[in-house]
Design an enzyme around this catalytic site. Structure first.
Site, PDB file in Angstrom:
ATOM      1  CG  PHE A  71      11.368 -12.513 -20.495  1.00  0.00           C
ATOM      2  CD1 PHE A  71      10.972 -11.776 -21.589  1.00  0.00           C
ATOM      3  CD2 PHE A  71      11.925 -13.767 -20.704  1.00  0.00           C
ATOM      4  CE1 PHE A  71      11.124 -12.271 -22.875  1.00  0.00           C
ATOM      5  CE2 PHE A  71      12.079 -14.271 -21.979  1.00  0.00           C
ATOM      6  CZ  PHE A  71      11.676 -13.525 -23.067  1.00  0.00           C
ATOM      7  CE1 TYR A 139       9.984  -1.413 -16.890  1.00  0.00           C
ATOM      8  CE2 TYR A 139       9.020   0.145 -18.434  1.00  0.00           C
ATOM      9  CZ  TYR A 139       9.456  -1.131 -18.134  1.00  0.00           C
ATOM     10  OH  TYR A 139       9.357  -2.120 -19.082  1.00  0.00           O
ATOM     11  CG  HIS A 189      -0.389  -2.731 -20.103  1.00  0.00           C
ATOM     12  ND1 HIS A 189       0.301  -3.783 -19.583  1.00  0.00           N
ATOM     13  CD2 HIS A 189       0.486  -1.700 -20.157  1.00  0.00           C
ATOM     14  CE1 HIS A 189       1.541  -3.407 -19.340  1.00  0.00           C
ATOM     15  NE2 HIS A 189       1.677  -2.154 -19.680  1.00  0.00           N
TER      16      HIS A 189
HETATM   17  N1  UDP Z   1      -4.849   4.514 -21.741  1.00  0.00           N
HETATM   18  C1  UDP Z   1      -6.127   5.043 -21.596  1.00  0.00           C
HETATM   19  N2  UDP Z   1      -6.933   4.512 -20.623  1.00  0.00           N
HETATM   20  C2  UDP Z   1      -6.555   3.490 -19.814  1.00  0.00           C
HETATM   21  C3  UDP Z   1      -5.253   2.939 -19.987  1.00  0.00           C
HETATM   22  C4  UDP Z   1      -4.432   3.473 -20.965  1.00  0.00           C
HETATM   23  O1  UDP Z   1      -6.512   5.977 -22.295  1.00  0.00           O
HETATM   24  O2  UDP Z   1      -7.336   3.075 -18.946  1.00  0.00           O
HETATM   25  C5  UDP Z   1      -3.972   5.072 -22.785  1.00  0.00           C
HETATM   26  C6  UDP Z   1      -2.640   5.590 -22.255  1.00  0.00           C
HETATM   27  O3  UDP Z   1      -2.759   6.924 -21.869  1.00  0.00           O
HETATM   28  C7  UDP Z   1      -1.738   5.400 -23.475  1.00  0.00           C
HETATM   29  C8  UDP Z   1      -2.327   4.184 -24.178  1.00  0.00           C
HETATM   30  O4  UDP Z   1      -3.646   4.029 -23.659  1.00  0.00           O
HETATM   31  O5  UDP Z   1      -1.854   6.510 -24.333  1.00  0.00           O
HETATM   32  C9  UDP Z   1      -1.553   2.919 -23.919  1.00  0.00           C
HETATM   33  O6  UDP Z   1      -1.337   2.798 -22.520  1.00  0.00           O
HETATM   34  P1  UDP Z   1      -0.739   1.499 -21.857  1.00  0.00           P
HETATM   35  O7  UDP Z   1      -0.735   1.730 -20.370  1.00  0.00           O
HETATM   36  O8  UDP Z   1      -1.471   0.302 -22.376  1.00  0.00           O
HETATM   37  O9  UDP Z   1       0.724   1.420 -22.434  1.00  0.00           O
HETATM   38  P2  UDP Z   1       1.950   2.493 -22.419  1.00  0.00           P
HETATM   39  O10 UDP Z   1       1.896   3.172 -23.760  1.00  0.00           O
HETATM   40  O11 UDP Z   1       1.747   3.414 -21.273  1.00  0.00           O
HETATM   41  O12 UDP Z   1       3.134   1.617 -22.283  1.00  0.00           O
END
Ligand code: UDP
Length: 322
Positions: A71, A139, A189
């Site tokens: 991990f 990444y 996240h």
């Molecule tokens: N997101 C958002 N506001 C935040 C953080 C994330 O609108 O403050 C949105 C982001 O654009 C994506 C979704 O939430 O569409 C999930 O984002 P996250 O970073 O949790 O995971 P990812 O899909 O990028 O791995």
């Protein structure tokens, strides 16, 4: 089995280590604590602080290991764009060293933490494992490079390997006194950020774009409970077969929009959670949803904690306990 868990002081690694211990396995956690937390290492695991080169080699050199669950990684998309060298070194070079230690000490099994970011912008949703892998950031590219390395080690050296491509891991492992969840120094996240608003440490949540081609205009993601994810790791260990490298997506197969996530957090916490629409975040695809049919048919994996409110409730339970 006797197992080495790299990154077992981090979010997914610590939860998987807890599941492995609960299933009766012997667990050694290796973590350099660069992003993990010593107190996240579950009771019953032996902890070794160190990196994936010499320290991993020394630990595996003790002998008797049946497998490695890997991990340990850097996992911030934005950082990978700004400083790709950290990802080629911290993910690719470090994993190469770990693979060499696995080869040297003839460890038969490897389960690797891969990611949906290996696919990039998908042509088809839900995404199957044979979709083109075209990562859009270093990444995802670094994780894909490791997948390729593992394929070659399985073919040439008889390793029995599985890469698990996670979609949006969320929730927490909450059982009795054991609470393990997401605790990043730099939180990016969605669910933990929204819950920060509910717990009063953040004013509002920014919604990154409401003009996406989705039903409510916000991005859609496939949120998978970290306990369901852990279940898949245990199945993958049992399924490993010498000389094979299998790749499986892990998601619930159901997409939720950013607005649906914020609404679920309001319901669970009872907090109004102010939301502000902000510009789109660079590199975000509109929709990412997994097809996990292969994991279902080959591993016998079936996620059981798929309701969004259940996922959020566990994350909230963890956040409140901190
Ligand atoms: N997101 C958002 N506001 C935040 C953080 C994330 O609108 O403050 C949105 C982001 O654009 C994506 C979704 O939430 O569409 C999930 O984002 P996250 O970073 O949790 O995971 P990812 O899909 O990028 O791995």
């Amino acid at each position: 089995m006797k197992l080495l868990v790299t990154g077992g002081a981090g979010y997914v690694g610590s939860v998987c280590a807890a599941h492995l211990l609960e299933a009766g396995h012997q667990v050694v956690v290796l973590d350099d604590l660069s992003t993990g937390h010593r107190d996240a290492v579950p009771d019953g695991a032996r902890f070794v602080e160190g990196e994936l080169g010499a320290t991993a080699r020394a630990v595996l050199g003790e002998g008797g290991f049946d497998g490695v669950l890997h991990f340990a990684a850097r996992s911030l998309v934005g950082e990978s764009v700004e400083a790709p060298e950290k990802y080629w070194d911290g993910n690719v070079v470090a994993s190469f060293r770990l693979l060499e230690a696995i080869r040297e000490h003839a460890v038969p099994r490897l389960v690797f933490s891969s990611t949906a970011a290996t696919y990039g912008e998908p042509d088809q949703v839900p995404i199957p494992e044979n979709a083109p892998a075209r990562p859009t950031n270093p990444y995802g590219a670094s994780k894909l490079a490791i997948d390729h390395m593992i394929t070659s080690y399985a073919a040439a050296h008889g390793l029995g390997a599985t890469s698990l491509r996670y979609f949006n891991v969320a929730g927490a492992h909450v059982t009795g006194t054991v609470h393990l969840g997401e605790r990043h120094a730099v939180e990016t996240h969605l669910i933990p950020l929204v819950l920060q608003v509910a717990s009063g440490t953040r004013e509002s949540i920014s919604i990154f774009g409401d003009d996406w081609p989705t039903p409510d205009g916000t991005c859609v993601r496939d949120y998978i409970h970290v306990d369901d994810l852990a279940d898949a790791h245990l199945l993958a260990l049992q399924h490993a077969s010498a000389g094979r490298h299998d790749v499986y997506n892990l998601g619930s197969g159901h997409g939720f929009s950013v607005r649906e996530v914020v609404d679920a957090c309001r319901t669970v916490t009872g907090h109004p959670i102010p939301a502000v629409v902000a510009p789109r975040r660079a590199g975000d695809p509109a929709v990412l949803v997994a097809s996990s049919d292969l994991a279902a048919s080959q591993l016998g994996w079936k996620p059981s904690r798929t309701e969004l409110e259940r996922i959020v409730a566990d994350a909230w339970e963890f956040a409140r306990g901190r």
